[in-house]
Design a protein around this motif. Structure first.
Motif, PDB file in Angstrom:
ATOM      1  N   LEU A  20       0.842  -1.186   0.000  1.00  0.00           N
ATOM      2  CA  LEU A  20       0.000   0.000   0.000  1.00  0.00           C
ATOM      3  C   LEU A  20       0.880   1.240   0.000  1.00  0.00           C
ATOM      4  O   LEU A  20       1.899   1.278   0.697  1.00  0.00           O
ATOM      5  CB  LEU A  20      -0.888   0.030   1.243  1.00  0.00           C
ATOM      6  CG  LEU A  20      -1.789  -1.176   1.453  1.00  0.00           C
ATOM      7  CD1 LEU A  20      -2.412  -1.134   2.842  1.00  0.00           C
ATOM      8  CD2 LEU A  20      -2.868  -1.218   0.393  1.00  0.00           C
ATOM      9  N   PHE A  42      -7.438   1.390   7.323  1.00  0.00           N
ATOM     10  CA  PHE A  42      -6.381   0.374   7.245  1.00  0.00           C
ATOM     11  C   PHE A  42      -6.847  -0.936   7.887  1.00  0.00           C
ATOM     12  O   PHE A  42      -6.681  -2.015   7.323  1.00  0.00           O
ATOM     13  CB  PHE A  42      -5.112   0.912   7.916  1.00  0.00           C
ATOM     14  CG  PHE A  42      -3.882   0.066   7.737  1.00  0.00           C
ATOM     15  CD1 PHE A  42      -3.612  -0.586   6.562  1.00  0.00           C
ATOM     16  CD2 PHE A  42      -2.967  -0.054   8.782  1.00  0.00           C
ATOM     17  CE1 PHE A  42      -2.467  -1.353   6.407  1.00  0.00           C
ATOM     18  CE2 PHE A  42      -1.820  -0.815   8.638  1.00  0.00           C
ATOM     19  CZ  PHE A  42      -1.570  -1.467   7.443  1.00  0.00           C
ATOM     20  N   PHE A  59       3.401  -0.965   3.938  1.00  0.00           N
ATOM     21  CA  PHE A  59       2.613   0.266   3.934  1.00  0.00           C
ATOM     22  C   PHE A  59       3.608   1.415   3.931  1.00  0.00           C
ATOM     23  O   PHE A  59       4.329   1.624   4.897  1.00  0.00           O
ATOM     24  CB  PHE A  59       1.723   0.325   5.171  1.00  0.00           C
ATOM     25  CG  PHE A  59       0.716   1.449   5.176  1.00  0.00           C
ATOM     26  CD1 PHE A  59       0.925   2.642   4.493  1.00  0.00           C
ATOM     27  CD2 PHE A  59      -0.458   1.317   5.873  1.00  0.00           C
ATOM     28  CE1 PHE A  59       0.002   3.660   4.505  1.00  0.00           C
ATOM     29  CE2 PHE A  59      -1.405   2.346   5.905  1.00  0.00           C
ATOM     30  CZ  PHE A  59      -1.167   3.504   5.218  1.00  0.00           C
ATOM     31  N   ILE A 110       6.307  -0.875   7.703  1.00  0.00           N
ATOM     32  CA  ILE A 110       5.600   0.397   7.686  1.00  0.00           C
ATOM     33  C   ILE A 110       6.680   1.467   7.635  1.00  0.00           C
ATOM     34  O   ILE A 110       7.490   1.576   8.551  1.00  0.00           O
ATOM     35  CB  ILE A 110       4.710   0.576   8.925  1.00  0.00           C
ATOM     36  CG1 ILE A 110       3.697  -0.576   9.011  1.00  0.00           C
ATOM     37  CG2 ILE A 110       4.003   1.922   8.876  1.00  0.00           C
ATOM     38  CD1 ILE A 110       2.854  -0.573  10.257  1.00  0.00           C
TER      39      ILE A 110
END
Length: 144
Positions: A20, A42, A59, A110
């Motif tokens: 993402l 999310f 992400f 992330i």
């Protein structure tokens, strides 16, 4: 229409990598409270994943091209990201990703992508924030 009503990953039954990217085009004004919305969508997106083969979740928050509109104050930048990855949202995601539905996941990344115009996220403080917000993923060693 809210994003939660539009996002459904259930038809991707053989998904192995979920990547993402969120592009932030402008820095929110400090006059707004909160300055940025939390990423409630999310958890919803992840809860629709049905693939038992999902191994990697990435992400990335893209802050490229913001040097003209965004202050380079690292504390303010981290505060903006902390508001986006709020504790309640992260707790829900942490519990979800630590459950049986995501047993095959071996890596959750992330990250923040910045340009080279003075916009920098303090890596140590960012890592500490993620470890605090995702303690279960951090404990099992899959949070990156």
């Amino acid at each position: 229409m809210p994003a939660e009503k539009c996002i459904d990953m259930s038809c991707n039954t053989k998904l192995r990598v979920l990547r993402l990217g969120l592009y932030i085009r402008r820095f929110p004004s400090p006059a707004y409270d909160p300055a940025i919305s939390e990423c409630t969508w999310f958890h919803h997106l992840l809860s629709t994943v049905t693939s038992k083969e999902l191994a990697i979740i990435q992400f990335w928050v893209h802050l490229r091209g913001l040097c003209a509109t965004m202050p380079t104050d690292a504390s303010r930048l981290l505060a903006m990201l902390a508001a986006f990855f709020s504790a309640p949202v992260c707790t829900d995601v942490d519990v979800l990703l630590s459950g049986k539905q995501f047993a095959a996941v071996g890596t959750v990344q992330i990250g923040v992508l910045c340009d080279n115009h003075g916009l920098v996220v303090d890596g140590e403080r960012w890592g500490a924030l993620l470890a605090e917000r995702f303690p279960l993923l951090d404990k099992c060693g899959i949070l990156r």
